[in-house]
Design an enzyme around this catalytic site. Structure first.
Site, PDB file in Angstrom:
ATOM      1  N   THR A 166       0.636  -1.442   0.176  1.00 18.86           N
ATOM      2  CA  THR A 166       0.639   0.091   0.088  1.00 18.86           C
ATOM      3  C   THR A 166       0.980   0.691   0.206  1.00 18.86           C
ATOM      4  O   THR A 166       0.674   2.020  -0.784  1.00 18.86           O
ATOM      5  CB  THR A 166      -0.850   0.167   0.867  1.00 18.86           C
ATOM      6  N   ASN A 177      -5.941 -10.203  -6.913  1.00 26.66           N
ATOM      7  CA  ASN A 177      -6.003 -10.831  -5.904  1.00 26.66           C
ATOM      8  C   ASN A 177      -6.482 -11.371  -5.597  1.00 26.66           C
ATOM      9  O   ASN A 177      -7.168 -12.732  -5.021  1.00 26.66           O
ATOM     10  CB  ASN A 177      -5.814 -10.007  -5.016  1.00 26.66           C
ATOM     11  N   GLN A 209       0.610  -9.618  -5.835  1.00 25.25           N
ATOM     12  CA  GLN A 209       0.057 -10.935  -6.297  1.00 25.25           C
ATOM     13  C   GLN A 209       1.014 -12.247  -6.618  1.00 25.25           C
ATOM     14  O   GLN A 209       1.326 -13.272  -6.617  1.00 25.25           O
ATOM     15  CB  GLN A 209      -1.127 -11.818  -6.179  1.00 25.25           C
ATOM     16  N   GLY A 222       6.216  -8.023   1.257  1.00 24.31           N
ATOM     17  CA  GLY A 222       7.082  -9.271   1.663  1.00 24.31           C
ATOM     18  C   GLY A 222       5.904 -10.223   2.127  1.00 24.31           C
ATOM     19  O   GLY A 222       6.099 -11.523   2.396  1.00 24.31           O
ATOM     20  N   HIS A 223       5.081  -9.707   2.524  1.00 24.15           N
ATOM     21  CA  HIS A 223       3.957 -11.199   3.728  1.00 24.15           C
ATOM     22  C   HIS A 223       3.083 -12.025   2.802  1.00 24.15           C
ATOM     23  O   HIS A 223       2.658 -12.773   2.854  1.00 24.15           O
ATOM     24  CB  HIS A 223       2.967 -11.011   4.447  1.00 24.15           C
ATOM     25  N   THR A 263      13.578   5.366   9.863  1.00 20.69           N
ATOM     26  CA  THR A 263      14.697   4.361  10.207  1.00 20.69           C
ATOM     27  C   THR A 263      14.146   3.247   9.178  1.00 20.69           C
ATOM     28  O   THR A 263      13.732   2.437   9.412  1.00 20.69           O
ATOM     29  CB  THR A 263      15.147   4.674  11.277  1.00 20.69           C
ATOM     30  N   CYS A 265      -8.960  -7.264   2.188  1.00 24.04           N
ATOM     31  CA  CYS A 265      -9.595  -6.329   2.686  1.00 24.04           C
ATOM     32  C   CYS A 265     -11.358  -5.893   2.612  1.00 24.04           C
ATOM     33  O   CYS A 265     -11.572  -5.511   3.434  1.00 24.04           O
ATOM     34  CB  CYS A 265      -8.775  -5.135   1.882  1.00 24.04           C
TER      35      CYS A 265
HETATM   36  N1  PLP Z   1      -1.916  -4.733  -3.752  1.00 24.24           N
HETATM   37  C1  PLP Z   1      -2.781  -6.308  -4.731  1.00 24.24           C
HETATM   38  C2  PLP Z   1      -2.828  -6.553  -4.992  1.00 24.24           C
HETATM   39  C3  PLP Z   1      -2.784  -6.959  -2.794  1.00 24.24           C
HETATM   40  O1  PLP Z   1      -3.313  -8.250  -3.207  1.00 24.24           O
HETATM   41  C4  PLP Z   1      -2.682  -6.322  -1.542  1.00 24.24           C
HETATM   42  C5  PLP Z   1      -3.070  -6.837  -0.311  1.00 24.24           C
HETATM   43  O2  PLP Z   1      -3.819  -7.934   0.017  1.00 24.24           O
HETATM   44  C6  PLP Z   1      -2.382  -4.892  -1.767  1.00 24.24           C
HETATM   45  C7  PLP Z   1      -2.005  -4.416  -3.166  1.00 24.24           C
HETATM   46  C8  PLP Z   1      -1.751  -4.260  -0.509  1.00 24.24           C
HETATM   47  O3  PLP Z   1      -0.490  -4.605   0.667  1.00 24.24           O
HETATM   48  P1  PLP Z   1      -0.533  -4.840   1.636  1.00 24.24           P
HETATM   49  O4  PLP Z   1      -1.470  -5.354   3.011  1.00 24.24           O
HETATM   50  O5  PLP Z   1       0.735  -5.264   1.674  1.00 24.24           O
HETATM   51  O6  PLP Z   1      -0.470  -3.182   1.680  1.00 24.24           O
END
Ligand code: PLP
Length: 406
Positions: free
Chosen positions: A74, A152, A182, A205-206, A242, A330
């Site tokens: 994001t 996603n 993704q 990363g997650h 940082t 989300c």
């Molecule tokens: N963009 C896509 C295509 C995603 O699937 C996601 C999270 O599901 C994001 C952006 C946002 O990622 P983050 O949670 O690392 O901000």
């Protein structure tokens, strides 16, 4: 906690054991601020630069200052879009798609309220981008094109190489930004290859077994852009704050791990996803695969189960320890229909019965078999309570087929 079957890897992934191990020294011993002058802090600086070179190598990035570390996708998306708009005040047109993640969509909507023109290009019923509409949307005053690599919710892959080439052939000064959240580590992305016409890439990363709270943004040299987080001189003056050394190290480790077994992992994940998909379609009537027929990433399955609510399915799955999702991570939890499935013109009732399973390299065949055992039972139970299903069941089959099951 009872054992869970985790099939929500597009929302987030578990931290790989090797990643965890690689990070721990950066809290235990080497906790220094990388900007400090003493020798020990130099180790933190070296760790960051080594991580940058590992990730750069995977993406084919030539110069260190083309890759900055952020806190998440994001932030990377916000940096790319707001930063570009701020540095180029004369050009006020953006092209994006109607199926982007809210990180892109909401930024574009906000800019639209501030006088930037935004064209939202649609998709067909398979979730593929409408290329004619895309070409038509490009203008001589377009500043930026923002298109995701992999959706996603559905896993549908957009042809980024082709789209970026169209953009550069139309007007070389238009900037192309790709949200690769993704696809990072899962599909090939090379800025010296298939992504050569892409100017900015966001990732997190997650989504690939690093922790939550670290991401990255590739910005091609020479792109005019204002920093988004303004403060210290970190990240070549492009992102103040940082650095999160341990998480950056962990993300690089996750990239290394993914690269090591990439083809084998993808093949196995693809096999398991296909087994899940065909198993459900065979066992459960009136189920449709959202995005069927389009190119899809191997790990994602989004299915519409007619005549019942996706939320009901999720609760029942959760009761037996299966984690899935009813839409974008989300937006699940809200009753808003998915904007992605709505754009695909999936019937309203099918959108509400949609469930997403997303696999990872840690998913096992046993887990898929477990879902295949439980899922039909859950659907049958919920349909018994559904008035729509009652109506359908009491009709002869040929009448049932009139119900719009796309
Ligand atoms: N963009 C896509 C295509 C995603 O699937 C996601 C999270 O599901 C994001 C952006 C946002 O990622 P983050 O949670 O690392 O901000």
């Amino acid at each position: 906690m009872n054992k869970i079957v985790y099939l929500d890897n597009n929302a987030t992934t578990s931290v790989a054991e090797e990643v965890l191990e690689s990070m721990l020294p950066f809290w235990r011993d080497n906790y220094f601020n990388p900007s400090s002058m003493y020798e020990s802090a130099g180790l933190s600086r070296v760790a960051i630069e080594h991580s940058r070179s590992v990730i750069s190598e995977m993406l084919g990035i030539e110069f260190a200052d083309e890759l900055i570390f952020t806190s998440c996708a994001t932030e990377s998306v916000n940096t790319a879009i707001f930063g570009t708009i701020a540095a180029n005040p004369r050009r006020r047109h953006i092209v994006t798609t109607s199926v982007e993640h809210p990180a892109v969509l909401e930024v574009c909507k906000l800019l639209a309220g501030d006088g930037v023109e935004v064209s939202f290009v649609g998709v067909n019923e398979r979730g593929e981008l409408n290329i004619g509409e895309f070409v038509h949307a490009l203008r001589s005053d377009t500043l930026l094109v923002a298109v995701m690599h992999v959706n996603n919710e559905t896993g549908v892959v957009f042809p980024i190489e082709r789209l970026a080439r169209i953009v550069k052939e139309t007007e070389p000064s238009i900037l192309f930004f790709c949200d690769a959240t993704q696809s990072m580590t899962k599909l090939p992305i090379r800025v010296d290859g298939n992504f050569r016409d892409v100017d900015m890439i966001a990732f997190s990363g997650h989504k690939f077994h690093a922790p939550k709270g670290v991401g990255g943004l590739y910005i091609r040299r020479g792109i005019r852009r204002r920093p988004f987080l303004i403060g210290g001189h970190q990240e070549f003056g492009r992102r103040g704050g940082t650095e999160n050394v341990g998480f950056i190290v962990g993300m690089a480790k996750a990239v290394e791990l993914a690269a090591k077994n990439h083809d084998k992992d993808n093949e196995r994940i693809n096999y398991l996803r296909n087994k899940l998909e065909s198993g459900i379609v065979e066992r459960v009537p009136y189920v449709v695969v959202n995005g069927a027929g389009a190119e899809r990433i191997p790990n994602t399955l989004n299915i519409a189960v007619h005549f019942i609510e996706g939320e009901g399915i999720l609760y029942q799955l959760s009761d037996v320890g299966i984690c899935a999702s009813s839409g974008s991570a989300c937006t699940s939890g809200s009753l808003e229909p998915s904007h992605v499935l709505t754009s695909m013109k999936i019937p309203f009732t099918a959108i509400h019965g949609s469930v997403r399973f997303s696999l990872s390299r840690y998913t096992t065949e046993e887990e898929i078999d477990f879902v295949l055992e439980k899922f039909p039972i859950i659907v049958t139970k919920l349909r018994r309570l559904s008035p729509y299903w009652d109506q359908v069941k009491n009709k002869p089959r040929k009448d049932v087929s009139n119900i719009s099951v796309k």
